[in-house]
Write an enzyme that holds these catalytic residues in place. Structure first.
Site, short mmCIF file in Angstrom:
data_model
loop_
_atom_site.label_atom_id
_atom_site.label_comp_id
_atom_site.label_asym_id
_atom_site.label_seq_id
_atom_site.Cartn_x
_atom_site.Cartn_y
_atom_site.Cartn_z
N GLU A 1 0.89 -1.17 -0.07
CA GLU A 1 0.04 0.00 -0.05
C GLU A 1 0.98 1.19 -0.09
O GLU A 1 1.62 1.37 0.86
CB GLU A 1 -0.99 0.03 1.30
CG GLU A 1 -1.88 1.34 1.12
CD GLU A 1 -2.77 1.49 2.60
OE1 GLU A 1 -3.43 2.48 2.32
OE2 GLU A 1 -2.54 0.48 3.26
N GLU B 1 5.07 4.99 2.80
CA GLU B 1 4.67 6.28 3.28
C GLU B 1 5.64 7.34 3.29
O GLU B 1 6.75 7.15 3.87
CB GLU B 1 3.79 6.14 4.68
CG GLU B 1 3.40 7.63 5.04
CD GLU B 1 2.13 8.48 3.99
OE1 GLU B 1 2.71 9.34 4.01
OE2 GLU B 1 1.11 7.63 3.91
N ASP C 1 -11.88 9.79 -3.78
CA ASP C 1 -13.03 10.43 -3.60
C ASP C 1 -12.66 11.73 -4.69
O ASP C 1 -13.93 12.49 -4.87
CB ASP C 1 -13.28 11.39 -2.19
CG ASP C 1 -11.96 12.35 -1.93
OD1 ASP C 1 -11.08 11.86 -1.98
OD2 ASP C 1 -12.41 13.32 -1.69
N ASP D 1 -3.03 11.78 -2.45
CA ASP D 1 -2.77 13.36 -2.30
C ASP D 1 -3.03 13.78 -4.07
O ASP D 1 -2.42 13.25 -4.82
CB ASP D 1 -1.77 13.97 -1.91
CG ASP D 1 -1.29 15.49 -2.02
OD1 ASP D 1 -2.32 16.05 -2.65
OD2 ASP D 1 -0.78 16.01 -1.15
#
Length: 311
Positions: A25, A50, A136, A100
């Site tokens: 991920e 990350e 989204d 982002d």
């Protein structure tokens, strides 16, 4: 996991003793989806990548609380890790959840899911593997699909987001605001592997010079050295209290890899040693060699002479 655990073309057997499917991920936030994956697929090996240190810390604490031992987390650039770390056809899934979107036009180049990423990723995915995006942001969703189609290396399968992504921090926030959430799976058309761009060496580069360090001035404008493979920027340097050591702080940028390194210059009995200081755990690359070269060039302007280079 320390930064040094993921370098270039890394053998991951020391991190994952089991030979199971490996999922990654990229941009895991607080780690909720990592926990979900570990619960649903207990046989999988899972890596979270990350860029934000605060998110890495939060996810690590969550994994410890949940007793999850099949997940490792790494602070770094996801595109770099996919391209440079994994062997061809070694990944089963790449998940990108609520990335982002970099909505301003001048920042779109920072987006992860661009054509070049898909080209690199398909060669690291195994048969049956895929890249999954949940977001989204409608414009980013359309952008990612357009980039995927432009790459020519994946097919696009739009669908409903997995249950696990709907329980993440951002998904719950957007659902509470009644925002739509989009999901798409990118399936490789082939598994041709792109070449690795970063090549590391086993030892750090260093050189020997002769000359007087007391003659070297440490007040200078920004030093920049650009080549096709790297950019080195040096903005400050310091001298030790005894005058026998100089430290040059350098930023080294290579494709999707940035390192902040310290080039140490040490006066010894018979010579002057110039090399990368190891306490920052840098990856030894073409860029770090260029940083040493940049310092050598600067020292040469004060009369120091090169004896030899060990790289």
């Amino acid at each position: 996991m320390t930064a040094g655990d993921l370098k270039t073309k890394t053998d991951l057997s020391h991190l994952y003793p089991r030979r199971e499917p490996l999922a990654v991920e990229i941009g895991f936030g607080d780690g909720r989806f990592l926990v979900h994956l570990a619960r649903v697929y207990p046989d999988w090996n899972i890596l979270g990548v990350e860029i934000a240190s605060a998110s890495v810390a939060r996810a690590y604490r969550r994994l410890r609380r949940e007793g999850i031992d099949s997940v490792r987390v790494h602070q770094g650039n996801g595109a770099y890790v996919i391209r440079e770390v994994f062997a061809p056809q070694s990944l089963h899934r790449i998940y990108v959840n609520f990335p982002d979107p970099w909505p301003r036009k001048r920042n779109t180049k920072r987006r992860l899911l661009q054509a070049g990423f898909f080209v690199d990723a398909v060669g690291r995915l195994s048969p049956g593997g895929a890249i999954e995006l949940t977001t989204d942001h409608a414009e980013y969703y359309a952008f990612a699909i357009a980039e995927a189609e432009a790459s020519g290396v994946v097919t696009v399968e739009e669908g409903q987001p997995p249950i696990g992504t709907l329980s993440t921090k951002y998904a719950m926030k957007w659902l509470a605001e009644d925002r739509p959430i989009y999901h798409v799976k990118f399936v490789p058309r082939h598994h041709d592997a792109t070449p690795y761009l970063i090549h590391s060496t086993a030892t750090m580069q260093h050189a020997r010079m002769t000359g007087d360090l007391s003659a070297v001035e440490l007040t200078f404008p920004k030093i920049t050295q650009r080549t096709e493979k790297a950019v080195v920027i040096i903005e400050e340097a310091f001298r030790s209290s005894d005058g026998h050591r100089l430290l040059f702080f350098a930023g080294v940028e290579e494709p999707q890899l940035r390192q902040d390194v310290v080039v140490e210059v040490e006066a010894r009995a018979e010579d002057v040693l110039v090399g990368i200081k190891s306490f920052t755990s840098p990856l030894s690359t073409v860029g770090t060699a260029q940083a040493v070269d940049t310092v050598i060039d600067y020292l040469s302007t004060f009369g120091l002479q090169l004896i030899d280079k060990r790289y």
